[in-house]
Write a protein that holds these residues in place. Structure first.
Motif: not given
Length: 369
Positions: A58-75
């Motif tokens: 995953l790569v993006n600007h910090n803000k957008e990357l944070a938003e993208q990672f928030e939707t990532k399902t983690l175990s």
């Protein structure tokens, strides 16, 4: 036809994709890549992503990357690989304590810290660390210490602890070593070997010998931090309130006052030598970002006084190009270099600061001629 391989981003004659193995790993690896690493020719996260069957980059600007990672399902057993001295050493964990999902940050140490700061979800993860017993082999990029590892070395080492039975991890290290070996033996390259600079030697950037119209000198004033709590102040994401810049040849300048609650404080305005009437011209952070992007040209080189000034651009996602930190240039300036400032308007204060930076750079230019 492109002169570079579109997978490894190396020149075709130095492409090493044929040596990258296909690895059937069982631990999912999620790589969070700082955007400035995306097209770096020596970046190793691309190699990891190409090799591992279970890997997401995953790569993006910090803000957008944070938003993208928030939707990532983690175990529930996901872990962040990070050199926190308080984190348990991965190789010392029992089999049932091993993570089944590994989050890896890809970037320089400064970039990694900004991602850690700007991505709240990372703080919710358990951390695990490595304990390298031998120096990293990433000899073509500068690392903070001899035991620092590249993203590839760190990921391979972690997977060897979590799933030592997995086939091909050593071959991935071999591909990494081939990339380094090819680069070191490529004498026709204009790449400068990564060697620590001798203390006291002049490290004046060669770009200063180029077109002065392409050299942008910038200075920014920031919001005041909270006083009395140094630890909290270091963690604050302070925003710029005033940004000014000029091209070294004087052909074009930039000036922008940025909206902030701090501008309502008369004492703060007095400190910056900004009059109350000017506050009405302040623009939104978004508008500043657009104006600053418009001012810059693709082939510009940006100089700032210190890293904290560059961080102001990072804080509002306006870091459109890497900057050179003047404080990092080891040179003795003449004692009288800044003595004559009568020709500089002291209001606002940033004008005088910017003029001093221009004098510094012009002195550096004179030493390279």
């Amino acid at each position: 036809m492109s002169s570079r391989c579109l997978k490894c981003f190396r020149p075709h004659r130095l492409c090493f994709c044929d040596s990258i193995p296909s690895i059937d790993n069982r631990t999912e690896v999620v790589i969070l890549q700082h955007r400035r690493e995306r097209f770096h020719p020596f970046n190793t996260a691309r190699i990891v992503h190409q090799a591992l069957s279970r890997c997401e980059l995953l790569v993006n600007h910090n803000k957008e990357l944070a938003e993208q990672f928030e939707t990532k399902t983690l175990s529930g057993k996901a872990a962040l690989l990070f050199p926190d001295p308080n984190a348990p050493e991965l190789s010392q964990l029992s089999a049932d304590q091993m993570p089944d999902q590994l989050v890896v940050i890809d970037g320089t140490w400064h970039q990694a810290k900004t991602l850690l700061r700007d991505m709240p979800k990372l703080a919710t993860l358990n951390k695990v660390r490595l304990a390298p017993t031998s120096p990293g082999q990433y000899r073509i990029r500068r690392e903070p210490d001899q035991h620092a590892l590249s993203t590839l070395e760190a990921t391979v080492s972690a997977l060897q602890s979590i799933e030592p039975e997995t086939i091909g991890l050593n071959k991935l290290t071999d591909a990494f070593n081939r990339m380094i070996g090819d680069q070191l033996s490529n004498k026709s390259s204009n790449w400068r070997q990564n060697q620590k600079r001798r203390r006291g030697s002049a490290n004046i950037p060669k770009v200063l010998t180029g077109d002065p119209a392409k050299i942008v000198v910038a200075y920014g004033e920031r919001e005041p931090g909270r006083r009395g709590d140094r630890k909290h102040c270091r963690q604050e994401r302070l925003q710029p309130v005033y940004w000014t810049a000029t091209r070294l040849d004087g052909s074009e300048s930039f000036e922008c006052l940025i909206q902030s609650e701090a501008l309502k404080d008369p004492t703060f305005l007095q400190h910056l030598a900004i009059d109350q009437a000017s506050v009405a011209s302040a623009v939104s952070t978004r508008s500043f970002r657009e104006q600053w992007k418009s001012f810059l040209r693709p082939d510009d080189c940006l100089f700032v006084d210190r890293q904290s000034t560059a961080n102001l651009l990072v804080s509002c996602n306006a870091d459109f190009m890497p900057s050179i930190n003047l404080k990092a240039i080891e040179i003795d300036y003449p004692a009288d270099l800044f003595s004559d400032c009568e020709d500089v308007d002291a209001s606002p204060r940033a004008h005088r600061r910017l003029a001093n930076l221009v004098r510094q750079i012009k002195f550096l230019v004179s030493t390279t001629i």
